[in-house]
Write an enzyme that holds these catalytic residues in place. Structure first.
Site: not given
Length: 337
Positions: A41, A110
């Protein structure tokens, strides 16, 4: 070739800083874990108290400190903020440094991680993200041959590109899937398949696992050669109140799939997650203080055909979890395999 039962540790990069995360993986090996995987991330799902160390730096640091752990991403998106050719180079280098221990877990991505790093325009629908994933995997595999690669795809291209240091054993690619379309692709083209627990057993028994088998059959592959990995969300503690309360930090997991894929800001993600009651948050997790009960719930996934169980514990005291897991759960689980 039937895959053996493997137990792994999920290194929670959204929850711990880089040094602590490395030390936890080293400890996981000492407690007998077979693998350690890390999320990739740029931003965490929680702004306050969140972390986001770089996955590839973590893998290299852990590789130097361990001897046998399989190390990989779960998962990385090699399609937006990264150039897949550069990701191929990075994993090839790690594969040379730690032969037979490196895997690349890849997914469709995402918005939380890609918008902040410069992606412009409307966040792509699934169809484009899936196409980018397939194309990037093909390009990376072409480059891992070590041959000069002229690649002309819809999204990516290379001209006379070569990776000069490639591992003899190759880099296995694990495809993450939350539905049957990508699960079929994992069966066709993946060395491994990744999914996450807590979404109702029908998803695994009726959709995901049959789709993996279908994809393998159409590609004339032996489905038993595919490593079937699942991240099992488990909050195990001998104190039942602690087992429940430990899930709170990971409330974002209980947001809908649409919310998780479209929210661009960790502050917004945190606000949406904190509005959820603890009972809803805990539904994504196996919450237990009894080892036999915990193992019985995990066994459902083994019975569904998943062989590589990667355990994600939500609490801040990960050392305690690893000690309890090694003492109470690992012997019972290995007896099932």
């Amino acid at each position: 070739m039937t895959q053996q039962l493997k137990l792994g540790y999920k290194a929670s990069a959204e929850q711990f800083g880089p040094r602590e995360l490395v030390e936890l993986a080293v400890l996981a090996e000492k407690h007998g874990m077979d693998s350690a995987t890390v999320s990739d991330h740029f931003q965490p799902w929680r702004h306050n108290g969140g972390h986001a160390p770089f996955s590839l730096s973590w893998m290299t640091a852990v590789g130097e400190r361990t001897k046998r752990l399989q190390l990989g991403t779960s998962v990385l998106t090699p399609t937006f903020r990264y150039n897949p050719a550069v990701i191929a180079q990075a994993f090839a280098t790690m594969g040379c440094l730690y032969p037979g221990r490196i895997m690349l877990g890849a997914g469709t991505g995402e918005a939380l991680n890609e918008i902040a790093t410069g992606y412009t325009g409307q966040w792509p629908e699934f169809r484009e993200r899936y196409a980018r994933l397939r194309e990037s995997v093909q390009l990376m595999r072409d480059l891992w041959t070590g041959e000069r690669t002229d690649f002309k795809g819809e999204y990516y291209s290379t001209t006379g590109a070569s990776i000069y240091d490639v591992p003899e054993c190759g880099i296995p690619v694990y495809i993450a899937a939350g539905g049957p379309v990508v699960a079929r692709y994992a069966g066709r083209a993946g060395d491994g398949f990744i999914c996450t627990s807590g979404k109702g057993m029908e998803l695994y028994t009726d959709k995901l696992m049959p789709a993996v088998s279908e994809g393998a059959t159409k590609a004339e592959r032996d489905v038993t050669s595919i490593d079937k990995m699942i991240e099992i969300k488990i909050s195990y503690d001998t104190d039942p109140e602690a087992a429940l309360e430990n899930t709170r930090f990971w409330a974002p997991l209980s947001l809908t799939q649409e919310q998780k894929h479209s929210i661009e800001d960790p502050i917004e993600m945190e606000a949406a997650a904190d509005a959820l009651p603890i009972e809803q948050v805990a539904k994504r997790w196996i919450v237990s203080s009894d080892p036999d009960d915990a193992v019985a719930q995990v066994k459902q996934y083994i019975d569904a055909g998943l062989n590589h169980l990667v355990f994600h514990a939500p609490g801040h005291d990960q050392k305690r979890f690893l000690e309890l897991f090694d003492r109470d759960l690992a012997p019972r689980l290995r007896a099932l395999g």
